[in-house]
Motif scaffolding. Structure first.
Motif: not given
Lengths: 153, 84, 153, 84
Positions: B9, B80-84
């Motif tokens: 990312a 940081r992941i932002t999710g689905g």
């Protein structure tokens, strides 16, 4: 029991729904499906979304969410399809399909899986603009929905 | 030993690199990996990897703290992941 | 906004889903569908279900439920299709499809409509056996689910 | 005045009748309707209509208590609904 797919291609609700019904055979009394769609972007500058994932780890993160749901509720069938790559307005992003004997389990598990996908699934999202692009973060509302399920971590 | 390092990312974009294979001395940890990366990719790139929001996964498991590395390990750095 | 149908014929999730997406156009971010299925009947004597309705009044009772849902949540599109007549194991009984900008509204409204259908919609159900048949009543679980929404009446 | 009376589900079956059109005197209520039905369908049938779980709707609106009836009204008797 769980069918988890991360793919660039679109999905067909008819196909997934039909297969879920077949797998549940006569045990299933309730089927709940959720689909998230890309809304029209309010900003004319925006062209779409780009979703990136970590092959392997992303699928595992979804499996963990589905396993947690299966421990909490009595489920017969779960399908999670999440698209990645470039998505335009009105495109389908995600499908969560849950089959169960009873509707209470199916509704709760489908909403739980979707809420946890929003904070726990390994994806990164970018807004693609005509002139520039921007990586985005989960909203505080997403986190409070996760907390409402009393999930740790 | 050989270790694969991958970036995702915004980190992948900001560092301008997607993955790199490194030869590391035995007994290397995720901390000493940063020194090797600094030598290879420059201090500026590595300062990005030390940001507050940067997560590390070793062999696709999230890491909390530091870990010893082994032959054929895959180390991932990502925001940081932002999710689905 | 609401499409309410009481019919003998089966329904196609693909058709309803697609039309719902079209009607929401770019405003819709979430689509939740529930389907109730006839489960295999545990008793070998049972052959199926028979659903009776009161044409006109049944549709009105469903409209009232959907109106109440629309007051509580922000909804873009609602479809309720309820079958009547003779239904066999594995048949689809009911479809509730709710489209909204956000998933919280769509999930809550879909579950609310389904829960209220179970106690407020004007239907009567009969279990059809090989030798005899029996009219059935709502379960106490159905009533407690309705009460959980703080609905009067 | 002409009134239509309809019966549903177990009541329809137990009474052996689905609908009946009646000529009633003006000013008739749902209570006096029962007397007319008793004369037409017999006391046993009407005793079924007085059961605790029997609901009445006039012109497809649930009735709580009794109501005056008017020309072309539709009165429905049915058991407790079982929902969708």
């Amino acid at each position: 029991m769980a069918d988890i797919r991360v793919q660039k291609e679109d999905f067909s609700i008819e196909d997934e729904w039909g297969r879920c019904r077949e797998r549940m055979a006569g045990r299933g009394g309730a089927l709940v499906a959720f689909t998230g769609l890309v809304r029209d972007l309010q900003d004319d500058e925006l062209m779409g979304l780009y979703l990136e994932h970590y092959p392997g780890m992303t699928e595992k993160s979804i499996e963990t969410i589905v396993e947690n749901a299966s421990k909490r509720w009595s489920l017969l069938d779960v399908v999670v399809i999440h698209r990645v790559g470039k998505l335009l307005a009105r495109d389908q992003i995600v499908l969560v399909l849950v089959g169960s004997a009873h509707r209470g389990d199916a509704f709760a598990a489908c909403e739980f899986i979707m809420d946890l996908l929003k904070t726990e699934a390994v994806f990164w999202k970018k807004e693609i603009g005509r002139r520039s692009s921007r990586w985005i973060e989960s909203t505080s509302d997403d986190y409070s929905r996760k907390v409402s399920w009393s999930v740790e971590g | 030993m050989k270790v694969k390092v991958v970036f995702f990312a915004s980190l992948r974009e900001d560092m301008g690199i997607e993955e790199i294979f490194l030869q590391l001395p035995e007994g290397c940890t995720t901390d000493s990996l940063l020194e090797v990366l600094s030598a290879r990719l420059g201090e500026k790139a590595v300062s990005l990897l030390c940001g507050d929001s940067v997560r590390i996964a070793v062999n696709q498991e999230m890491l909390d703290g530091r870990a010893h590395l082994f032959e054929n390990d895959e180390v991932a750095y990502f925001p940081r992941i932002t999710g689905g």
